[in-house]
Design a protein around this motif. Structure first.
Motif, PDB file in Angstrom:
ATOM      1  N   ILE A 119      12.878  15.133   4.448  1.00  0.00           N
ATOM      2  CA  ILE A 119      13.357  13.901   3.818  1.00  0.00           C
ATOM      3  C   ILE A 119      12.257  12.847   3.756  1.00  0.00           C
ATOM      4  CG2 ILE A 119      15.111  12.089   3.884  1.00  0.00           C
ATOM      5  CD1 ILE A 119      16.799  13.956   5.654  1.00  0.00           C
ATOM      6  N   ALA A 120      12.163  12.175   2.612  1.00  0.00           N
ATOM      7  CA  ALA A 120      11.311  10.999   2.452  1.00  0.00           C
ATOM      8  C   ALA A 120      12.180   9.865   1.916  1.00  0.00           C
ATOM      9  CB  ALA A 120      10.158  11.280   1.493  1.00  0.00           C
ATOM     10  N   TYR A 121      11.749   8.640   2.127  1.00  0.00           N
ATOM     11  CA  TYR A 121      12.538   7.476   1.708  1.00  0.00           C
ATOM     12  C   TYR A 121      11.712   6.587   0.785  1.00  0.00           C
ATOM     13  CZ  TYR A 121      15.601   8.942   5.501  1.00  0.00           C
ATOM     14  OH  TYR A 121      16.437   9.682   6.315  1.00  0.00           O
ATOM     15  N   ARG A 154       0.818  -1.215   0.000  1.00  0.00           N
ATOM     16  CA  ARG A 154       0.000   0.000   0.000  1.00  0.00           C
ATOM     17  C   ARG A 154       0.852   1.264   0.000  1.00  0.00           C
ATOM     18  NH1 ARG A 154      -5.088  -1.891   0.825  1.00  0.00           N
ATOM     19  NH2 ARG A 154      -5.078  -4.025   1.641  1.00  0.00           N
ATOM     20  N   GLN A 155       2.094   1.157   0.429  1.00  0.00           N
ATOM     21  CA  GLN A 155       2.973   2.324   0.448  1.00  0.00           C
ATOM     22  C   GLN A 155       3.491   2.653  -0.951  1.00  0.00           C
ATOM     23  OE1 GLN A 155       2.734   3.385   3.656  1.00  0.00           O
ATOM     24  NE2 GLN A 155       1.660   1.411   3.871  1.00  0.00           N
ATOM     25  N   TRP A 156       3.444   1.677  -1.857  1.00  0.00           N
ATOM     26  CA  TRP A 156       3.914   1.943  -3.232  1.00  0.00           C
ATOM     27  C   TRP A 156       2.865   1.522  -4.268  1.00  0.00           C
ATOM     28  CZ3 TRP A 156       4.326  -2.693  -5.870  1.00  0.00           C
ATOM     29  CH2 TRP A 156       4.607  -3.848  -5.126  1.00  0.00           C
ATOM     30  N   GLN A 157       1.598   1.683  -3.914  1.00  0.00           N
ATOM     31  CA  GLN A 157       0.551   1.212  -4.824  1.00  0.00           C
ATOM     32  C   GLN A 157       0.462   2.026  -6.112  1.00  0.00           C
ATOM     33  OE1 GLN A 157      -3.555   1.757  -3.282  1.00  0.00           O
ATOM     34  NE2 GLN A 157      -2.576   2.631  -1.472  1.00  0.00           N
ATOM     35  N   HIS A 158       1.089   3.192  -6.166  1.00  0.00           N
ATOM     36  CA  HIS A 158       1.091   3.999  -7.389  1.00  0.00           C
ATOM     37  C   HIS A 158       2.124   3.504  -8.404  1.00  0.00           C
ATOM     38  CE1 HIS A 158       4.215   5.545  -4.751  1.00  0.00           C
ATOM     39  NE2 HIS A 158       4.792   6.119  -5.773  1.00  0.00           N
ATOM     40  N   VAL A 159       2.976   2.580  -8.014  1.00  0.00           N
ATOM     41  CA  VAL A 159       4.094   2.133  -8.853  1.00  0.00           C
ATOM     42  C   VAL A 159       3.679   0.952  -9.721  1.00  0.00           C
ATOM     43  CG1 VAL A 159       6.453   1.248  -8.841  1.00  0.00           C
ATOM     44  CG2 VAL A 159       5.735   2.891  -7.099  1.00  0.00           C
ATOM     45  N   GLN A 160       4.053   1.005 -10.991  1.00  0.00           N
ATOM     46  CA  GLN A 160       3.788  -0.125 -11.883  1.00  0.00           C
ATOM     47  C   GLN A 160       4.913  -1.134 -11.773  1.00  0.00           C
ATOM     48  OE1 GLN A 160       4.266   0.134 -16.261  1.00  0.00           O
ATOM     49  NE2 GLN A 160       2.147  -0.558 -16.403  1.00  0.00           N
ATOM     50  N   TYR A 186       0.613  -5.434 -17.100  1.00  0.00           N
ATOM     51  CA  TYR A 186       1.483  -5.061 -16.003  1.00  0.00           C
ATOM     52  C   TYR A 186       0.678  -4.326 -14.920  1.00  0.00           C
ATOM     53  CZ  TYR A 186       5.370  -6.127 -19.130  1.00  0.00           C
ATOM     54  OH  TYR A 186       6.243  -6.769 -19.971  1.00  0.00           O
ATOM     55  N   PRO A 187       0.585  -4.894 -13.723  1.00  0.00           N
ATOM     56  CA  PRO A 187      -0.209  -4.242 -12.681  1.00  0.00           C
ATOM     57  C   PRO A 187       0.566  -3.160 -11.947  1.00  0.00           C
ATOM     58  CG  PRO A 187       0.689  -6.284 -11.822  1.00  0.00           C
ATOM     59  CD  PRO A 187       1.112  -6.198 -13.282  1.00  0.00           C
ATOM     60  N   THR A 188      -0.165  -2.230 -11.362  1.00  0.00           N
ATOM     61  CA  THR A 188       0.419  -1.331 -10.376  1.00  0.00           C
ATOM     62  C   THR A 188       0.338  -2.028  -9.021  1.00  0.00           C
ATOM     63  OG1 THR A 188      -1.711  -0.308  -9.865  1.00  0.00           O
ATOM     64  CG2 THR A 188      -0.396   0.696 -11.647  1.00  0.00           C
ATOM     65  N   GLY A 189       0.983  -1.451  -8.023  1.00  0.00           N
ATOM     66  CA  GLY A 189       0.864  -2.011  -6.686  1.00  0.00           C
ATOM     67  C   GLY A 189      -0.578  -2.037  -6.226  1.00  0.00           C
ATOM     68  N   GLY A 190      -1.339  -0.985  -6.567  1.00  0.00           N
ATOM     69  CA  GLY A 190      -2.746  -0.935  -6.196  1.00  0.00           C
ATOM     70  C   GLY A 190      -3.557  -2.033  -6.842  1.00  0.00           C
ATOM     71  N   GLU A 191      -3.264  -2.321  -8.097  1.00  0.00           N
ATOM     72  CA  GLU A 191      -3.970  -3.398  -8.801  1.00  0.00           C
ATOM     73  C   GLU A 191      -3.569  -4.763  -8.250  1.00  0.00           C
ATOM     74  OE1 GLU A 191      -4.535  -1.147 -13.105  1.00  0.00           O
ATOM     75  OE2 GLU A 191      -2.697  -2.270 -12.685  1.00  0.00           O
ATOM     76  N   TRP A 220      10.813  -3.098   3.546  1.00  0.00           N
ATOM     77  CA  TRP A 220      10.311  -1.785   3.141  1.00  0.00           C
ATOM     78  C   TRP A 220      10.421  -0.731   4.234  1.00  0.00           C
ATOM     79  CZ3 TRP A 220       9.242   0.616  -1.247  1.00  0.00           C
ATOM     80  CH2 TRP A 220       8.544   1.826  -1.192  1.00  0.00           C
ATOM     81  N   PHE A 221      10.235  -1.133   5.467  1.00  0.00           N
ATOM     82  CA  PHE A 221      10.237  -0.169   6.555  1.00  0.00           C
ATOM     83  C   PHE A 221      11.613  -0.008   7.202  1.00  0.00           C
ATOM     84  CE2 PHE A 221       5.842  -1.619   6.117  1.00  0.00           C
ATOM     85  CZ  PHE A 221       5.216  -0.394   5.917  1.00  0.00           C
ATOM     86  N   SER A 222      12.648  -0.498   6.515  1.00  0.00           N
ATOM     87  CA  SER A 222      14.031  -0.311   6.967  1.00  0.00           C
ATOM     88  C   SER A 222      14.863   0.251   5.811  1.00  0.00           C
ATOM     89  CB  SER A 222      14.626  -1.639   7.445  1.00  0.00           C
ATOM     90  OG  SER A 222      13.865  -2.203   8.475  1.00  0.00           O
ATOM     91  N   PRO A 223      14.586   1.472   5.382  1.00  0.00           N
ATOM     92  CA  PRO A 223      15.323   2.032   4.241  1.00  0.00           C
ATOM     93  C   PRO A 223      16.768   2.358   4.599  1.00  0.00           C
ATOM     94  CG  PRO A 223      13.941   3.713   5.227  1.00  0.00           C
ATOM     95  CD  PRO A 223      13.589   2.419   5.917  1.00  0.00           C
ATOM     96  N   ASN A 224      17.618   2.294   3.599  1.00  0.00           N
ATOM     97  CA  ASN A 224      19.001   2.727   3.786  1.00  0.00           C
ATOM     98  C   ASN A 224      19.043   4.241   3.964  1.00  0.00           C
ATOM     99  OD1 ASN A 224      20.295   0.219   3.570  1.00  0.00           O
ATOM    100  ND2 ASN A 224      20.218   0.289   1.345  1.00  0.00           N
TER     101      ASN A 224
END
Length: 455
Positions: free
Chosen positions: A178-180, A43-49, A79-84, A155-159
Motif C-alpha cells: 500500500i502507498a498513500y 518534495r513528496q509530490w514534486q512530479h505533480v503539476q 503552471y508549475p510542477t511541485g519540483g518547479e 501530507w503526512f497524515s493520510p486518510n
C-alpha cells in the motif's frame, strides 16, 4: 497583542509566507521544519503539476523579500510542477533571503504549551509565553515564543482505506502493498508499479492524476493495469467541468480522465467501500462488504488517495476550538464544509475565523481546513497576511480582504477533493461534435463506440 517572537511550524509555501509577513511587520519569526530542507512535503509530490498558474502560487510579501536577490519571477500564466515550485520559488526564498537565518530544519515539534500553565489553568494564561518542544539531531530542544502559527499541513497524515474513517481490517498488516497520496508511478516508483495490476482508491485529483499516469505507464510497459476503486455510484463527479472550469489545468485533467475511462483503459469498480485487505499468494485481495453481498479484486499494489487529516497530537495542552466533524476552527468550518462547499465557493478569510481560545495561537494553510479537501494555496497566503497583521496589532488590515479568488466555475458542491461536476454533463461539454453530449461521449464516439459515452 504585540507579539515579538512568532514560532511558525512548517517551512512549506504557507509557512514561509507567514515568516515573510511576520518579518515585514517588524516581528521575529522562527520557523521549525521537521524535514531536512524547506518544502519537505512538496518534495513528496514534486512530479505533480499544480492546477493554478504561478500568479496564484507566489505570496506578495515573499516576492518582496526575493526581489533584492536578483530573483526572476516565473511567467505568471504558466503552471508549475511541485519540483518547479521548489526550484524557482521555495528554495530561493528559504536560502537567499533573510529567512535562511530563521529556519531550523530537522526540527520536529513534539508538544506545545504555555510556560507554567497546563490546559486547565486559566488565570494569567494569556500573559504566559508559549513553550514549544521539538526534536533535532542534538536531542530535545525548547523554544519560547509570544505567538504560534501552525502551518504543518496534513501530507503526512493520510486518510486510511476504510470508508468509515478507520483503517480497513488488515490494512496495517498489508502495508507492504500500500502507498498513500500520489506516488510517482512513472518516475521514482516505476519499478514498483510497471507491469503490475494497481488499484487506486479515491475520487479526487490525486486519484485521477495517478490513474492517468498508470495508463501512460501501461503504454510504456505492457501488463500494467489500472483499476479505479470508487466509493460512490457515479464516476462523473470526478471528471470535473472540462472547458467550463476557470482553472484550465484542472478542467483539462478532468476531460482527459473522462476520455480514458470512456475508452476502457481504466477498469472502474463503483460503490466499492473497502472493508478488508489480505495478502493472498504474494498479492493483495481488496474486499468491499462481507458475506454473500461482498465482492473483491486481486491486485499487486493499492494506492490510497482518499485525502488527509490534521495531526493534533502535539497540541493537546492548548485550548483549541474545533468543529467536531470537519476538525477546522469553529468559525471557519461552516465556510469550508465539503458537504456544502468546494474551493470555488469558499470566501477569503483570516485571523478572525482562524482564532482559538488560546490567544496568539493560529492554524493556517491546509491544516486549518481540517478534513475539508478544498484548500487553495492562495487562500493560505491570505490567511497568514491577516494573522501577521493581527499579531502586530493592525486590526484594520487583519479584517481587510486582499484576495480575489478565481471564479472556479464547476468546482461545486459535493466535496470530491475539489473536483466538482457539471450537472448532467460528465467531463464538461463536448468540444467538437454537436452530436456528443459531453467530453467523455465525444471521446467514445471518436473511438467508434455507439450510444452515450457518459457512463
Amino acid at each position: 497583542m504585540n507579539a515579538k517572537t512568532v514560532a511558525i511550524i512548517g517551512a512549506g509555501p504557507v509557512g514561509l509566507a507567514a515568516a515573510a509577513h511576520v518579518l515585514e511587520r517588524g516581528m521575529s519569526p522562527i520557523v521549525l521544519e521537521a524535514g531536512s530542507e524547506a518544502g519537505h512535503a512538496v518534495r513528496q509530490w514534486q512530479h505533480v503539476q499544480l492546477f493554478s498558474p504561478w500568479e496564484y502560487n507566489i505570496d506578495k510579501a515573499a516576492a518582496r523579500l526575493l526581489a533584492p536577490t536578483g530573483w526572476n519571477s516565473p511567467d505568471p500564466g504558466s503552471y508549475p510542477t511541485g519540483g518547479e515550485l521548489l526550484d524557482r520559488y521555495l528554495t530561493p526564498l528559504a536560502t537567499r533571503t533573510p529567512l535562511r537565518e530563521l529556519i531550523r530544519t530537522s526540527s520536529r515539534v513534539s508538544a506545545i504549551s504555555r510556560v507554567g500553565f497546563d490546559k486547565a489553568k486559566t488565570k494569567g494564561r494569556e500573559q504566559a509565553p508559549f513553550e514549544i518542544r521539538y526534536q533535532n539531531g542534538k536531542g530535545p530542544e525548547v523554544l519560547r515564543a509570544d505567538a504560534v502559527i501552525d502551518t504543518s499541513g496534513t501530507w503526512f497524515s493520510p486518510n486510511p482505506a476504510g470508508g468509515n474513517g478507520l483503517p480497513a481490517i488488515g490494512e496495517h498488516e498489508c502495508a507492504g502493498h500500500i502507498a498513500y497520496g500520489m506516488p510517482d508511478v512513472r518516475g521514482a516508483g516505476r519499478a514498483r508499479y510497471a507491469g503490475r495490476t494497481v488499484a487506486v482508491l479515491g475520487a479526487g485529483h490525486s486519484a485521477v492524476g495517478t490513474l492517468i499516469d498508470l495508463v501512460h505507464l501501461a503504454e510504456e510497459v505492457p501488463g500494467t493495469q489500472a483499476i479505479w476503486l470508487l466509493r460512490a455510484a457515479d464516476p462523473a463527479k470526478a471528471f470535473g467541468g472540462g472547458r467550463t472550469d476557470k482553472l484550465a489545468a484542472r478542467g483539462e485533467l478532468g476531460s482527459a480522465f473522462a476520455a480514458l475511462v470512456a475508452s476502457g483503459k481504466i477498469r472502474v469498480e463503483t460503490e466499492f467501500g473497502v472493508t478488508h485487505l489480505a495478502e493472498t499468494e504474494g498479492r493483495l485481495e481488496i474486499a468491499a462488504g462481507s458475506g454473500c453481498s461482498g465482492r473483491s479484486v486481486i491486485v499487486d499494489e493499492l494506492i490510497v488517495s482518499t485525502g488527509f487529516r490534521p495531526d493534533f497530537s502535539f497540541l493537546s495542552e492548548l485550548r483549541l476550538r474545533l468543529d467536531p466533524a470537519i476538525e477546522a476552527p469553529v468559525a471557519l468550518a461552516p465556510l469550508i464544509d465539503p458537504n456544502e462547499h468546494s474551493c470555488g465557493t469558499v470566501r477569503p478569510h483570516g485571523a478572525r475565523e482562524l482564532a482559538h481560545e488560546e490567544p496568539g495561537f493560529y492554524m493556517a494553510g491546509m491544516k486549518s481546513y481540517g478534513r475539508a479537501p478544498t484548500f487553495l494555496m492562495m487562500t493560505g497566503y491570505e490567511q497568514v497576511r491577516s494573522i501577521a497583521a493581527d499579531l502586530a496589532g493592525d486590526k484594520k488590515a487583519a479584517a481587510r480582504v486582499e484576495l480575489v479568488l478565481p471564479e472556479t466555475g464547476v468546482c461545486t458542491r459535493g466535496g470530491v477533493e475539489a473536483a466538482g461536476a457539471v450537472s448532467g454533463c460528465c467531463g464538461g461539454p463536448a468540444k467538437q461534435e454537436s452530436t456528443a453530449c459531453c467530453a467523455a461521449d465525444e471521446a467514445a464516439k471518436k473511438a467508434g463506440a455507439s450510444g452515450c459515452g457518459c457512463l
